[in-house]
Scaffold this motif. Structure first.
Motif, mmCIF file in Angstrom:
data_model
loop_
_atom_site.group_PDB
_atom_site.id
_atom_site.type_symbol
_atom_site.label_atom_id
_atom_site.label_comp_id
_atom_site.label_asym_id
_atom_site.label_seq_id
_atom_site.Cartn_x
_atom_site.Cartn_y
_atom_site.Cartn_z
ATOM 1 N N GLY A 29 6.887 -7.427 -21.177
ATOM 2 C CA GLY A 29 7.253 -6.084 -20.741
ATOM 3 C C GLY A 29 6.377 -5.597 -19.603
ATOM 4 O O GLY A 29 6.854 -4.910 -18.686
ATOM 5 N N LEU A 30 5.099 -5.956 -19.639
ATOM 6 C CA LEU A 30 4.184 -5.553 -18.573
ATOM 7 C C LEU A 30 4.557 -6.197 -17.249
ATOM 8 O O LEU A 30 4.543 -5.542 -16.194
ATOM 9 N N VAL A 31 4.910 -7.482 -17.295
ATOM 10 C CA VAL A 31 5.302 -8.191 -16.078
ATOM 11 C C VAL A 31 6.550 -7.554 -15.468
ATOM 12 O O VAL A 31 6.613 -7.310 -14.257
ATOM 13 N N SER A 32 7.538 -7.259 -16.312
ATOM 14 C CA SER A 32 8.762 -6.628 -15.815
ATOM 15 C C SER A 32 8.476 -5.252 -15.229
ATOM 16 O O SER A 32 8.987 -4.891 -14.164
ATOM 17 N N GLY A 33 7.631 -4.475 -15.914
ATOM 18 C CA GLY A 33 7.288 -3.149 -15.426
ATOM 19 C C GLY A 33 6.565 -3.185 -14.087
ATOM 20 O O GLY A 33 6.835 -2.366 -13.200
ATOM 21 N N LEU A 34 5.649 -4.147 -13.931
ATOM 22 C CA LEU A 34 4.926 -4.263 -12.660
ATOM 23 C C LEU A 34 5.860 -4.662 -11.520
ATOM 24 O O LEU A 34 5.725 -4.170 -10.395
ATOM 25 N N LEU A 35 6.814 -5.542 -11.816
ATOM 26 C CA LEU A 35 7.766 -5.946 -10.791
ATOM 27 C C LEU A 35 8.652 -4.775 -10.377
ATOM 28 O O LEU A 35 8.866 -4.530 -9.185
ATOM 29 N N TYR A 36 9.150 -4.033 -11.366
ATOM 30 C CA TYR A 36 10.024 -2.908 -11.046
ATOM 31 C C TYR A 36 9.263 -1.790 -10.336
ATOM 32 O O TYR A 36 9.849 -1.035 -9.554
ATOM 33 N N SER A 37 7.976 -1.668 -10.593
ATOM 34 C CA SER A 37 7.200 -0.594 -9.961
ATOM 35 C C SER A 37 7.065 -0.783 -8.459
ATOM 36 O O SER A 37 6.832 0.179 -7.720
ATOM 37 N N THR A 38 7.229 -2.032 -7.989
ATOM 38 C CA THR A 38 7.120 -2.277 -6.546
ATOM 39 C C THR A 38 8.269 -1.641 -5.769
ATOM 40 O O THR A 38 8.187 -1.503 -4.543
ATOM 41 N N MET A 39 9.342 -1.252 -6.458
ATOM 42 C CA MET A 39 10.463 -0.600 -5.790
ATOM 43 C C MET A 39 10.074 0.771 -5.248
ATOM 44 O O MET A 39 10.722 1.295 -4.337
ATOM 45 N N PHE A 40 9.022 1.374 -5.829
ATOM 46 C CA PHE A 40 8.650 2.738 -5.461
ATOM 47 C C PHE A 40 7.493 2.783 -4.460
ATOM 48 O O PHE A 40 6.995 3.861 -4.150
ATOM 49 N N ILE A 41 7.074 1.619 -3.974
ATOM 50 C CA ILE A 41 5.969 1.570 -3.020
ATOM 51 C C ILE A 41 6.543 1.418 -1.615
ATOM 52 O O ILE A 41 7.168 0.406 -1.306
ATOM 53 N N PRO A 42 6.372 2.393 -0.728
ATOM 54 C CA PRO A 42 6.901 2.272 0.639
ATOM 55 C C PRO A 42 6.126 1.246 1.446
ATOM 56 O O PRO A 42 4.945 0.960 1.159
ATOM 57 N N ALA A 43 6.785 0.697 2.460
ATOM 58 C CA ALA A 43 6.148 -0.337 3.284
ATOM 59 C C ALA A 43 4.929 0.206 4.014
ATOM 60 O O ALA A 43 3.937 -0.511 4.214
ATOM 61 N N THR A 44 4.973 1.485 4.422
ATOM 62 C CA THR A 44 3.851 2.058 5.166
ATOM 63 C C THR A 44 2.586 2.126 4.327
ATOM 64 O O THR A 44 1.475 2.070 4.861
ATOM 65 N N ALA A 45 2.732 2.251 2.993
ATOM 66 C CA ALA A 45 1.560 2.311 2.126
ATOM 67 C C ALA A 45 0.852 0.964 2.040
ATOM 68 O O ALA A 45 -0.320 0.899 1.661
ATOM 69 N N LEU A 46 1.561 -0.097 2.386
ATOM 70 C CA LEU A 46 0.988 -1.444 2.319
ATOM 71 C C LEU A 46 0.511 -1.939 3.678
ATOM 72 O O LEU A 46 0.115 -3.097 3.804
ATOM 73 N N THR A 47 0.551 -1.066 4.666
ATOM 74 C CA THR A 47 0.249 -1.503 6.026
ATOM 75 C C THR A 47 -1.157 -2.102 6.132
ATOM 76 O O THR A 47 -1.324 -3.224 6.618
ATOM 77 N N TYR A 48 -2.165 -1.351 5.700
ATOM 78 C CA TYR A 48 -3.538 -1.836 5.878
ATOM 79 C C TYR A 48 -3.826 -3.097 5.069
ATOM 80 O O TYR A 48 -4.348 -4.078 5.623
ATOM 81 N N PRO A 49 -3.534 -3.140 3.747
ATOM 82 C CA PRO A 49 -3.854 -4.378 3.006
ATOM 83 C C PRO A 49 -3.107 -5.598 3.532
ATOM 84 O O PRO A 49 -3.691 -6.686 3.610
#
Length: 285
Positions: free
Chosen positions: A113-133
């Protein structure tokens, strides 16, 4: 009473009011979908789209924008870059996601369940928030201004949507088919390749097509990672028509028409998979 007549009587027809409302909705959806495309094609045939804006027909057909796109900008080079990057990233992501979805969907393990939840949570992360990393990771791996950098980024983007789509197909496959394959001596990989994949092929193909279209049209990461003009993808071609002082709208609209043709052709080729996907992934007996 004939059999054909009996079958006709048993078919439930849609009420007239519902049918009219459905047609109105379909016509509206068709209008909204085709409006920008028709406007774009008409504008690309005008010498100066700003002089005759909107749906005003051109005084004469002007094709210099299309000729310039192929003759001066060498658009086929950009097509090759986009096909290479989008194709390889889709192949990597689909194989990776389809196998991981098989593990999560058909096997029991701790933290599922944790793996599925972590995968689905990536849907709510915008591309701009990942720019620096992501930008820092690409520089650390010394992949900046390389096609490999975009392939790596695209392969890891949009995982949640593809994972959800493919896993939904896996959930509709009877487990008895897997048990029969195990009795015949198939391992996990053989079971997936010979039993699961052929049945879930419509869902996997839809995930692949959607990922390809997303990668084909993606501009943010392509403009951030690539600098060399010879390595730019198709969306990067559009930036060449705009400068600090003027914009070549005829060339811009012509290039946009050329760019959207491959996705349309791709959809026409794989449209039957979209139709199969709409059936909900039903398994044939």
């Amino acid at each position: 009473m004939t059999l054909k007549h009996r079958q006709g009587k048993n078919v439930k027809t849609m009420p007239k009011g519902t049918r009219i409302f459905t047609y109105i909705c379909l016509i509206w959806a068709l209008f909204v979908s085709l409006f920008p495309l028709v406007w774009l094609v008409i504008s690309s045939l005008k010498k100066d789209p700003l002089a005759r804006p909107g749906f005003q027909l051109p005084d004469s057909i002007y094709l210099e924008g299309y000729l310039s796109t192929f003759r001066d900008l060498h658009v086929l080079r950009y097509f090759g870059n986009s096909l290479l990057i989008a194709g390889l990233s889709v192949a990597i992501s689909v194989v990776m996601i389809s196998m991981s979805a098989y593990v999560v969907g058909r096997m029991e393990f701790k933290g599922k369940g944790l793996v599925s939840g972590l995968l689905y949570s990536t849907m709510f992360i915008p591309a701009t928030a990942l720019t620096y990393p992501v930008y820092n990771l690409i520089n650390t791996m010394k992949l900046y201004d390389t096609r490999a950098a975009l392939i790596l980024i695209y392969s890891c983007s949009g995982i949640a949507v593809s994972f959800f789509l493919i896993k939904n197909y896996y959930d509709n496959i009877p487990r008895e088919l897997e048990e029969a394959a195990r009795i015949d001596g198939c391992g996990y990989v053989q079971t997936w390749a010979r039993v699961i994949f052929p049945i879930a092929r419509p869902g996997i193909m839809i995930a692949a097509v959607l990922a390809f279209l997303n990668n084909w049209n993606e501009y943010y990461w392509a403009s951030l990672v690539l600098i060399d003009r010879n390595k730019l993808t198709v969306p990067g071609l559009l930036s060449t028509f705009t400068s600090s002082f003027r914009t070549n709208y005829n060339g811009l609209f012509s290039a946009m028409v050329v760019i959207i043709l491959p996705p349309i052709i791709l959809y026409c080729i794989f449209s039957r998979f979209f139709i199969e996907a709409l059936s909900g992934g039903a398994v044939k007996g």
